[in-house]
Structures are given as C-alpha cells and as structure tokens.
Scaffold this motif. Structure first.
Motif, PDB file in Angstrom:
ATOM      1  N   UNK A  46       0.831  -1.209   0.000  1.00  0.00           N
ATOM      2  CA  UNK A  46       0.000   0.000   0.000  1.00  0.00           C
ATOM      3  C   UNK A  46       0.862   1.255   0.000  1.00  0.00           C
ATOM      4  N   UNK A  47       1.996   1.204   0.722  1.00  0.00           N
ATOM      5  CA  UNK A  47       2.912   2.343   0.745  1.00  0.00           C
ATOM      6  C   UNK A  47       3.538   2.554  -0.624  1.00  0.00           C
ATOM      7  N   UNK A  48       3.935   1.472  -1.281  1.00  0.00           N
ATOM      8  CA  UNK A  48       4.528   1.585  -2.615  1.00  0.00           C
ATOM      9  C   UNK A  48       3.517   2.109  -3.619  1.00  0.00           C
ATOM     10  N   UNK A  49       2.246   1.742  -3.443  1.00  0.00           N
ATOM     11  CA  UNK A  49       1.202   2.187  -4.374  1.00  0.00           C
ATOM     12  C   UNK A  49       0.648   3.560  -4.001  1.00  0.00           C
ATOM     13  N   UNK A  50       1.138   4.146  -2.929  1.00  0.00           N
ATOM     14  CA  UNK A  50       0.705   5.478  -2.532  1.00  0.00           C
ATOM     15  C   UNK A  50      -0.701   5.533  -1.982  1.00  0.00           C
ATOM     16  N   UNK A  51      -1.109   4.507  -1.269  1.00  0.00           N
ATOM     17  CA  UNK A  51      -2.484   4.432  -0.775  1.00  0.00           C
ATOM     18  C   UNK A  51      -2.608   4.787   0.709  1.00  0.00           C
TER      19      UNK A  51
END
Length: 258
Positions: A104-109
């Motif tokens: 989720x952090x990598x996807x900017x969520x």
C-alpha cells in the motif's frame, strides 16, 4: 487431516483483531492452567508461560515438560493441536499485514500523518534532484511526492508517496498538505503544450491555497507571460524552467521558511 485443514482455513480467515485476542487468551489460559493441573512441575506462572511459549513456537527446549496424565492431555489437545496452529496463523497474519502495508505504501495508498514536511508534485527528474537536495540540506525534513504512477520510484523512512491527482482535495489531504512546511509544484514534463503545463500548475496551486493558505508554495512556470494568471493565487516563489530548477526551489524553501 481434512478436519485439521478446514480448521486451519477457518482460523486464517479470522480478522487480525480476533486472531490477536484469541492468541493472547490462549497463552494466558495455558499459563494459568498448567500450574493448576500440574503444580509439582510448574511451580510458578513464569515457568508455565515459558513452557507455553516454547511449545507453541515449537522450540521445545525440554527443560520443562508435563509428567502427569492431565498435564500431557492438556498439552496435546490444547497446545499442540490448537495452540501451535493458532500461533502459526497469528504469525502468518502479522507477516501478511506487514507485506500489505508495504504494498500500500509503494502504491501510494496510505495517509501521511507527519508534519513540517515538503510536498512535491509529480515524480520527475526535477523532483528526484529536489529530493536529493532536501535530504542533503536537512537531516530531519521528510518528503511526500504526489503523482499518478502505479508504484513509487523510491521509498525510505523520509520519502513517502501519495498516488492521485494533486488538484483533488482528498489527495492533498492524504499528503497532509495542511501541516506541510512547503509545496513544490514542478512543471509537468509529460505535457508538451506549455500553456497546458502552466494551467495544470495553476490548478494545483489554487487547490493547495484552498486547503492550506499558510503553506510556503513554490511554482515552476514554463512561460513568463503566464505569470499574471497566478495573480489571484498566493504563490511565495516563482521559478522559471531551467537546468538548476530543483536546487533553486529547495534553496527558496530553506531560506524563506527559517
């Protein structure tokens, strides 16, 4: 075997909260029960807790073990069959949650909850240079980049990513622009028409001012004749596009916001 498999699937499908509470209850219950069932072996709750943990972790040091029938039956039925499976599911759920959090952090969520950070719009080569300059000049300041990339180009303890359109309030709120130190709006190099590029920057600057009127805002402008269009928007620093744009933008923050 089929029954155990079904039991495992049901356990792993439990929510994180239920699984955590169940694991804690299991450990506490066993810690209190072992001295009651076999007081001669487990003379203290500390010994019972040690035995419970080494059993469900399948370490099995062998320094403590039940010798009575009641103790062995409880250990087999409760700790071996239920305890080991439940704790293994708990560990698996924890690892799964950590992996999900990273994805989720990598996807900017994820919502950024820090403050006094710098928000950078669009993850371009200028943004990368600006990030490097920020990390170099200030060992404390964190950076939040807003873009529409599927995955962040770089992440660490000081670089964060929010995916979305920077003209939308919910995206700016996710980047916590209201408590940011500054916002850097770089011209979008993916847009060939300079009028559209500056138009996008104008929309973002307007949204930022609406969300956080007091934040220090730096805007890169492609064409000087477009500057009057920003007259109704509070912009602290305009920078014309050139090769040293990133360093100039960062220097303006640290010199004007001290």
């Amino acid at each position: 075997m089929i029954i155990l498999r079904r039991l495992y699937l049901q356990v792993t499908s439990l929510s994180w909260l239920v699984l955590t509470i169940s694991t804690i209850v299991l450990i506490a219950f066993s810690t209190f029960m072992m001295p009651a069932i076999e007081p001669s072996t487990f003379t203290s709750y500390a010994d019972a807790l040690w035995f419970t943990m080494t059993t469900i972790l399948t370490v099995g040091y062998g320094d403590l073990y039940p010798v009575t029938l009641g103790g062995r039956v409880f250990t087999v039925l409760f700790l071996y069959i239920v305890g080991i499976g439940l704790f293994a599911s708990f560990i698996g759920k924890a690892i799964e949650s950590l992996s999900l959090h990273r994805r989720m952090k990598e996807r900017g969520e994820l919502m950024y909850k820090g403050r006094n950070h710098i928000v950078i719009i669009d993850w371009s080569y200028k943004a990368e240079n600006a990030i490097a300059e920020i990390l170099k000049q200030d060992p404390q300041t964190e950076v939040v980049v807003i873009d529409r990339l599927e995955k962040a180009k770089e992440l660490n303890s000081r670089i964060h990513y929010v995916r979305g359109n920077a003209t939308h309030e919910d995206v700016l709120r996710q980047a916590n622009v209201e408590q940011a130190k500054a916002v850097l709006i770089f011209a979008d190099d993916r847009i060939e028409d300079q009028m559209l590029t500056d138009g996008k920057s104008l929309l973002i600057a307007t949204a930022v001012e609406r969300m956080s009127p007091g934040v220090y805002t730096t805007v890169e402008v492609e064409r000087e004749e477009h500057l009057p269009n920003f007259s109704h928007v509070k912009v602290d620093k305009f920078i014309m596009s050139n090769g040293t744009i990133a360093k100039m933008a960062v220097n303006s923050i640290f010199t004007e916001t001290v």
